[in-house]
Enzyme design. Structure first.
Site, PDB file in Angstrom:
ATOM      1  N   SER A  73       0.795  -1.236   0.000  1.00 55.44           N
ATOM      2  CA  SER A  73       0.000   0.000   0.000  1.00 55.44           C
ATOM      3  C   SER A  73       0.822   1.279   0.000  1.00 55.44           C
ATOM      4  O   SER A  73       0.258   2.368  -0.170  1.00 55.44           O
ATOM      5  CB  SER A  73      -0.955   0.007   1.190  1.00 55.44           C
ATOM      6  OG  SER A  73      -2.018  -0.907   0.970  1.00 55.44           O
ATOM      7  N   GLU A 174      -3.960  -3.514  -6.759  1.00 50.14           N
ATOM      8  CA  GLU A 174      -4.200  -4.331  -5.568  1.00 50.14           C
ATOM      9  C   GLU A 174      -4.933  -5.619  -5.939  1.00 50.14           C
ATOM     10  O   GLU A 174      -4.590  -6.704  -5.465  1.00 50.14           O
ATOM     11  CB  GLU A 174      -5.021  -3.549  -4.534  1.00 50.14           C
ATOM     12  CG  GLU A 174      -4.275  -2.443  -3.832  1.00 50.14           C
ATOM     13  CD  GLU A 174      -3.405  -2.952  -2.702  1.00 50.14           C
ATOM     14  OE1 GLU A 174      -3.304  -4.180  -2.529  1.00 50.14           O
ATOM     15  OE2 GLU A 174      -2.814  -2.117  -1.989  1.00 50.14           O
TER      16      GLU A 174
END
Length: 303
Positions: A73, A174
């Protein structure tokens, strides 16, 4: 005329000041700090990279800087740079709304946005999407911005390279990384590049003041579960940062557990710290402790 006897103590004091300052941050003492950190790394295991850089003063070092560490992230931070650049160019507005049908949202991924607005279509402003992406590390918001707003990971990667940040690679979203464990290693960053990004933010080199201030604000609003670098620092430490973490494979190994950011030191100066932990034996509390102990050594040296 002032006699030399009066001047002599003053002159001696003035002559000693540079020596005192030098003694606090001499190359030798910096090497001692680096040796302490290397000992922590050797004891912890895994691959760990550390970057330290004075933002408004000249000092710093990098340990294990030749490796490209999976970001997870952390890659939401440079994404925000790329999106806000489009705002500055007039291509987007922070107040602009985007529609996300509920069937396009992944309910099995980390997504505070979906938890806040369950089982419904979403109409979110760009400002809200960026806040969920950076402050709360929301994967749905992140992937929507990457694929529907930024032009894809390759476009963000090109933007960074064109800006002079070369030692970084953004290839997959992601959602793609969640489907294949090995893909997260393709989204990597070297410690020097992370320090470069933090300096570009602090010195407002890529964005307008309003966009830069917005990004700083949403990096300041990470919740307490994101505490890593500041875990052992004073509770009132000013800090802006972005974290990243992978899941755990069948062997109990985490591909990534990271924190990069800027702390305000007690003397008012600012220090960028990046710690990347890769291929590390779980649980995550152990990785948090490693980052915290390394950061405390750095803090104690520079404070």
């Amino acid at each position: 005329m002032i006699k030399f006897k009066i001047l002599r103590p003053i002159l001696l004091t003035l002559l000693l000041i540079p020596q005192i300052i030098f003694a606090q941050h001499s190359p030798q003492s910096s090497l001692q700090l680096q040796e302490k950190i290397k000992h922590i790394i050797d004891t912890a295991g895994g691959k760990i990279g550390v970057g330290v850089q004075g933002i408004d003063f000249k000092d710093g070092f990098i340990i294990n800087g030749n490796h490209g560490y999976p970001m997870m992230s952390v890659f939401k931070f440079p994404l925000a740079f790329a999106i806000l650049q489009k705002v500055d160019k007039g291509e987007l507005k922070l107040s602009q709304k985007f529609h996300m049908p509920k069937e396009k949202l992944d309910t099995n991924t980390w997504s505070p946005m979906v938890k806040d607005f369950p089982n419904q279509d979403l109409d979110m402003t760009l400002a809200d999407l960026l806040t969920y992406t950076v402050s709360k590390s929301d994967n749905n918001a992140c992937d929507f911005l990457y694929t529907q707003v930024a032009g894809g990971p390759a476009a963000v990667n090109k933007y960074l390279h064109d800006a002079g940040v070369k030692d970084i690679s953004i290839v997959y979203t992601e959602g793609e990384m969640e489907k294949d464990w090995t893909l997260q290693y393709k989204n990597w960053c070297k410690p020097a590049a992370s320090l470069q990004l933090l300096q570009l933010l602090y010195h407002q080199k890529l964005l307008s003041k309003s966009s830069n201030d917005f990004l700083i604000q949403i990096m300041r609003e990470l919740p307490d579960w994101g505490k890593r670098i500041t875990t052992l620092l004073p509770n009132d430490t000013e800090f802006i940062h972005k974290t990243g973490a992978s899941g755990v494979n069948k062997q109990g190994i985490m591909a990534a557990f990271n924190d990069i950011g800027i702390v305000t030191l007690p003397n008012g100066k600012h220090l960028a710290i990046s710690v990347f932990v890769s291929d590390f034996k779980a649980p995550k509390e152990r990785a948090t402790n490693v980052i915290a102990v390394i950061s405390k050594e750095i803090w104690d040296y520079y404070k």
